[in-house]
Design an enzyme around this catalytic site. Structure first.
Site, PDB file in Angstrom:
ATOM      1  N   SER A 127       0.839  -1.202   0.000  1.00  0.00           N
ATOM      2  CA  SER A 127       0.000   0.000   0.000  1.00  0.00           C
ATOM      3  C   SER A 127       0.871   1.248   0.000  1.00  0.00           C
ATOM      4  O   SER A 127       1.994   1.253   0.514  1.00  0.00           O
ATOM      5  CB  SER A 127      -0.853  -0.010   1.266  1.00  0.00           C
ATOM      6  N   TYR A 151      -0.557   0.193  10.243  1.00  0.00           N
ATOM      7  CA  TYR A 151      -0.864  -0.519   8.993  1.00  0.00           C
ATOM      8  C   TYR A 151       0.279  -0.360   7.989  1.00  0.00           C
ATOM      9  O   TYR A 151       0.776  -1.349   7.429  1.00  0.00           O
ATOM     10  CB  TYR A 151      -2.169   0.046   8.421  1.00  0.00           C
ATOM     11  N   LYS A 155       2.818  -3.249   6.469  1.00  0.00           N
ATOM     12  CA  LYS A 155       2.996  -3.476   5.031  1.00  0.00           C
ATOM     13  C   LYS A 155       4.473  -3.313   4.645  1.00  0.00           C
ATOM     14  O   LYS A 155       5.008  -4.092   3.855  1.00  0.00           O
ATOM     15  CB  LYS A 155       2.126  -2.501   4.230  1.00  0.00           C
TER      16      LYS A 155
END
Lengths: 328, 328
Positions: A127, A151, A155
């Site tokens: 992402s 997050y 990633k």
């Protein structure tokens, strides 16, 4: 060809599985076999008469990765993740799913590779959230990853793991940093980025949409169609072309909210645009200000990843794919 | 002030602990308390009359992190790691110690922080090995981390974890990417980088040294003294100045082997230089060619981290600190 999709019940996972069934990836389409897995039961794509197994499976559970890999797929798409907001709200769950779940998958591949020499291709959905802090308007391919969310951190860590496992010949692999997907179909959700889709999706069906940020807000967006195409391209791409850096920023459009609205006006007229209600929200504006505004994804472009040329095309794709070609 | 040093039996850990005892870090030196831990028993620094606990402890063992943190230190130096060569040879051990060990430490801090609000400062020893693949001669502070070893991957992942735990207010912290340390005291070892120290250390005591690479080989080096000074500076630095990016490339000298030898000649004459025997080794040359040759560590310099101005100074520091000021 046997393809495993982990996260197959999500929006992109579902569209990707449908596309695999509808549009042959390769000449041996007749041999296509699918394993679709998610924490909730994924659907078998409509019209598919080939072998399709659906699994309800949580990668954080002991033995889950073994079960997923039982059929020794040729390609593993790992699209499953706790989303940004939830990973921020629940530290433990975010790390358990997004980091430990991915590592359990990679480790299980390593063990089978050790025993059997099996070497699948892994396509990992990363992402743009891996970027954060102070970055330029246009982020180059060699820019440092300093995520500002858990997050994004998870990633970025998985990108590093993927690169190391690949370097050690445990599997072949590629990581795709997906842009914000717009127009995302379905109901409005509470994601901070939801309005980028909402201000197009709702007016196209005659409903009001809230715009919480200024028209000058710039963001990096591509369509669900392009995202599916990125995943398809990753299935057959010669991965030796990636050299030592298998994680790539995907192409998208760097456009402002004002440019989104201008495109909506060209396609659906003033009546649609009038349904956008400006309701400035400083909390959302602050979150969005921390997101990447643009990239110069030279490596991905050179490798054949493509996106739309204009936001008009993105709106038209939504009308064709989700609204049967008609607008309100 | 209570300082915990994990990895206190290593060369830098030992020198750092000695320096803490000899040279006050702060005005309340009388209250200095040390906890020194390693997988082999660390020594109590000579002449220290304050409270010093030594622990033999393996972070990968259940409960080890709890034991280390029992005394609720104010500052935690995490210097322990499986070195590059071993982490490459033993995949499982490298990840267990360098990644899982560090994560166990961070997670234990989080649990105590949750319960008690305790918020220590963590100083993490990272490495230039986080860079790899195709990079420029001078690597800027915002350059992407694409390590080409499992060791570098593990260090890069820990940098990301440190940044996320710090951002979430679990601890305050800083990561220091240490350059190659030269002149490393002690016996020659089998590290691929060993010759950078060997070609100085051995001739200074009248012994032959092997040089396996061309004189034009450029590398990024600083002295053990500077490395200790980096760790000291990290103890009192105002960490709010780090903004969202707590991991920093440390300053060092970007010099060639030829420049090292010229400095040796100035300090110890032709007789010393004659003890360097050129024995080209393509395997070592290939490894070294993958290492960073130079950095532009603007952030670290702006924050007051310092290194020597010339390699002559580095040799002189070795003569003063290790040879009692005398050369053969």
């Amino acid at each position: 060809m046997h393809i495993l999709v982990i996260g197959a019940a999500g929006m992109i996972g579902r569209k990707f599985a449908e596309s695999l069934v509808k549009k042959p990836l390769s000449a041996d389409h007749a041999s296509l076999r699918l394993t679709l897995a998610d924490v909730i039961a994924p659907d078998t794509p409509a019209g598919f008469t080939g072998h399709c197994e659906t699994l309800t499976c949580d990668l954080t559970q002991h033995g889950a990765a073994e079960r997923l890999l039982n059929g020794r797929p040729d390609i593993i798409y790992h699209l499953a993740a706790i989303v940004s907001g939830e990973a921020e709200a629940d530290f433990t769950k975010g790390y358990a799913v997004n980091l430990d779940g991915t590592r359990a998958l990679f480790e299980t591949i390593r063990q089978v590779n050790d025993r059997e020499g099996w070497k699948p291709r892994v396509v990992f959905a990363s992402s743009n959230a891996v970027f954060g802090g102070d970055f330029p308007d246009i982020i180059p391919d060699d820019y440092i990853l300093t995520p500002q969310t858990s997050y994004g951190t998870q990633k970025a860590i998985c990108e590093l793991l993927l690169a190391d496992y690949r370097r050690r010949n445990i599997f072949d692999g590629i990581g795709l940093r997906l842009p914000t997907i717009c127009v995302r179909p379905g109901k409005p959700n509470r994601a901070a980025s939801g309005f980028f889709s909402g201000i197009i999706r709702e007016p196209l069906v005659g409903q009001e949409a809230i715009l919480p940020v200024p028209d000058t807000t710039r963001h990096w967006m591509t369509s669900p169609r392009s995202a599916v195409q990125f995943l398809r391209h990753a299935a057959t791409l010669d991965l030796s072309l990636l050299d030592e850096r298998p994680n790539l920023s995907m192409p998208a459009l760097s456009i402002t909210v004002g440019e989104q609205i201008a495109a909506l006006r060209r396609i659906a007229g003033d009546k649609a645009v009038a349904l956008i209600r400006r309701a400035p929200d400083e909390a959302i504006a602050r979150i969005v200000a921390g997101w990447a505004r643009g990239f110069d994804p030279q490596r991905a472009l050179a490798l054949g990843f493509k996106t739309e040329q204009s936001f008009d095309e993105i709106i038209q794709a939504h009308i064709d794919d989700e609204l049967g070609g008609r607008i309100a």
